[in-house]
Write a protein that holds these residues in place. Structure first.
Motif, PDB file in Angstrom:
ATOM      1  N   THR A 108     -52.254 -18.494 -29.934  1.00 22.33           N
ATOM      2  CA  THR A 108     -51.465 -17.330 -29.552  1.00 22.33           C
ATOM      3  C   THR A 108     -50.180 -17.320 -30.365  1.00 22.33           C
ATOM      4  O   THR A 108     -49.472 -18.334 -30.438  1.00 22.33           O
ATOM      5  CB  THR A 108     -51.148 -17.367 -28.051  1.00 22.33           C
ATOM      6  OG1 THR A 108     -52.381 -17.420 -27.323  1.00 22.33           O
ATOM      7  CG2 THR A 108     -50.372 -16.135 -27.624  1.00 22.33           C
ATOM      8  N   PRO A 127     -50.052 -12.440 -27.610  1.00 18.18           N
ATOM      9  CA  PRO A 127     -50.226 -12.762 -26.186  1.00 18.18           C
ATOM     10  C   PRO A 127     -50.987 -11.710 -25.376  1.00 18.18           C
ATOM     11  O   PRO A 127     -51.741 -12.058 -24.472  1.00 18.18           O
ATOM     12  CB  PRO A 127     -48.793 -12.915 -25.678  1.00 18.18           C
ATOM     13  CG  PRO A 127     -48.016 -13.335 -26.867  1.00 18.18           C
ATOM     14  CD  PRO A 127     -48.656 -12.596 -28.016  1.00 18.18           C
ATOM     15  N   HIS A 128     -50.809 -10.444 -25.682  1.00 21.05           N
ATOM     16  CA  HIS A 128     -51.438  -9.394 -24.875  1.00 21.05           C
ATOM     17  C   HIS A 128     -52.803  -8.959 -25.407  1.00 21.05           C
ATOM     18  O   HIS A 128     -53.460  -8.125 -24.787  1.00 21.05           O
ATOM     19  CB  HIS A 128     -50.495  -8.189 -24.760  1.00 21.05           C
ATOM     20  CG  HIS A 128     -49.303  -8.486 -23.899  1.00 21.05           C
ATOM     21  ND1 HIS A 128     -48.133  -9.011 -24.414  1.00 21.05           N
ATOM     22  CD2 HIS A 128     -49.114  -8.368 -22.568  1.00 21.05           C
ATOM     23  CE1 HIS A 128     -47.269  -9.187 -23.430  1.00 21.05           C
ATOM     24  NE2 HIS A 128     -47.836  -8.807 -22.293  1.00 21.05           N
ATOM     25  N   GLN A 186     -46.926 -14.902 -23.087  1.00 19.38           N
ATOM     26  CA  GLN A 186     -45.707 -14.712 -23.870  1.00 19.38           C
ATOM     27  C   GLN A 186     -44.614 -15.663 -23.397  1.00 19.38           C
ATOM     28  O   GLN A 186     -43.892 -16.246 -24.216  1.00 19.38           O
ATOM     29  CB  GLN A 186     -45.223 -13.265 -23.787  1.00 19.38           C
ATOM     30  CG  GLN A 186     -43.969 -12.991 -24.599  1.00 19.38           C
ATOM     31  CD  GLN A 186     -44.204 -13.170 -26.089  1.00 19.38           C
ATOM     32  OE1 GLN A 186     -45.018 -12.456 -26.668  1.00 19.38           O
ATOM     33  NE2 GLN A 186     -43.524 -14.114 -26.712  1.00 19.38           N
ATOM     34  N   ASN A 239     -46.733 -14.673 -31.932  1.00 16.14           N
ATOM     35  CA  ASN A 239     -45.971 -13.431 -31.741  1.00 16.14           C
ATOM     36  C   ASN A 239     -46.315 -12.373 -32.775  1.00 16.14           C
ATOM     37  O   ASN A 239     -46.379 -11.197 -32.468  1.00 16.14           O
ATOM     38  CB  ASN A 239     -44.471 -13.718 -31.797  1.00 16.14           C
ATOM     39  CG  ASN A 239     -43.978 -14.420 -30.567  1.00 16.14           C
ATOM     40  OD1 ASN A 239     -44.352 -14.076 -29.456  1.00 16.14           O
ATOM     41  ND2 ASN A 239     -43.156 -15.428 -30.757  1.00 16.14           N
ATOM     42  N   THR A 257     -42.960 -18.499 -25.712  1.00 16.71           N
ATOM     43  CA  THR A 257     -41.519 -18.518 -25.921  1.00 16.71           C
ATOM     44  C   THR A 257     -40.927 -19.890 -25.588  1.00 16.71           C
ATOM     45  O   THR A 257     -40.032 -20.373 -26.269  1.00 16.71           O
ATOM     46  CB  THR A 257     -40.840 -17.417 -25.078  1.00 16.71           C
ATOM     47  OG1 THR A 257     -41.376 -16.148 -25.489  1.00 16.71           O
ATOM     48  CG2 THR A 257     -39.339 -17.415 -25.259  1.00 16.71           C
ATOM     49  N   SER A 287     -44.158 -18.868 -34.571  1.00 21.70           N
ATOM     50  CA  SER A 287     -44.095 -18.447 -33.170  1.00 21.70           C
ATOM     51  C   SER A 287     -43.613 -19.553 -32.247  1.00 21.70           C
ATOM     52  O   SER A 287     -43.461 -19.339 -31.055  1.00 21.70           O
ATOM     53  CB  SER A 287     -45.470 -17.970 -32.706  1.00 21.70           C
ATOM     54  OG  SER A 287     -45.858 -16.826 -33.432  1.00 21.70           O
ATOM     55  N   ASP A 326     -48.115 -11.283 -20.296  1.00 20.58           N
ATOM     56  CA  ASP A 326     -46.721 -11.637 -20.030  1.00 20.58           C
ATOM     57  C   ASP A 326     -46.579 -13.135 -19.792  1.00 20.58           C
ATOM     58  O   ASP A 326     -45.640 -13.771 -20.281  1.00 20.58           O
ATOM     59  CB  ASP A 326     -46.191 -10.877 -18.810  1.00 20.58           C
ATOM     60  CG  ASP A 326     -46.018  -9.377 -19.066  1.00 20.58           C
ATOM     61  OD1 ASP A 326     -46.093  -8.942 -20.232  1.00 20.58           O
ATOM     62  OD2 ASP A 326     -45.819  -8.646 -18.065  1.00 20.58           O
TER      63      ASP A 326
END
Length: 136
Positions: free
Chosen positions: A11, A59-60, A72, A13, A76, A124, A69
């Motif tokens: 995953t 992520p989505h 994500q 960004n 993060t 990311s 979410d």
């Protein structure tokens, strides 16, 4: 019976920024690029037939809003599972990845459990470790 891992999902960004890292710094190449519903899944692999591939996606991509979410948030925080690659020349690989501008987490060191390894963050924030088997 033979069984092999074909690919794993990573995953990220920004898929394009991650392609630059995984292709440019690590030498993988794009083997598939699939789009659907405004999202992309890009597979990168090695030159050897049957080698492991990684699939980059946001992520989505393919997830509900709530699950995306949550992914994500984990991305993060930098707590998603790490990737571990092997190299037959760790020092040269380390210099190539460092020259790409990747964040260095650990310079090459000999680990007490055997391999020599180093660590970076991808664009990311995923942890990427690279190891070399101990010399016989």
């Amino acid at each position: 019976m033979t069984i092999n891992l074909q690919y794993c999902n990573v995953t990220v960004n920004d898929v394009d920024e991650s392609i630059t890292f995984y292709a440019g710094a690590l030498g993988l190449h794009v083997t598939n690029d699939v789009g659907s519903g405004g999202h992309r899944w890009v597979t990168l692999g090695t030159d050897d037939q049957g080698g492991l591939g990684i699939v980059l996606s946001a992520p989505h991509a393919g997830r509900s809003q709530a699950d995306g979410d949550a992914m994500q948030e984990l991305l993060t925080k930098g707590v998603l599972p790490m990737l571990v690659f092997s190299s037959d020349d760790l020092d040269a690989t380390f210099e190539k990845v460092r020259a790409s501008g990747a964040e260095v987490l650990q310079e090459p060191i000999d680990q007490p459990w055997g391999p020599r390894d180093c660590a970076f963050r991808d664009p990311s924030g995923n942890t990427v470790r690279i190891n070399q088997a101990p010399k016989a």
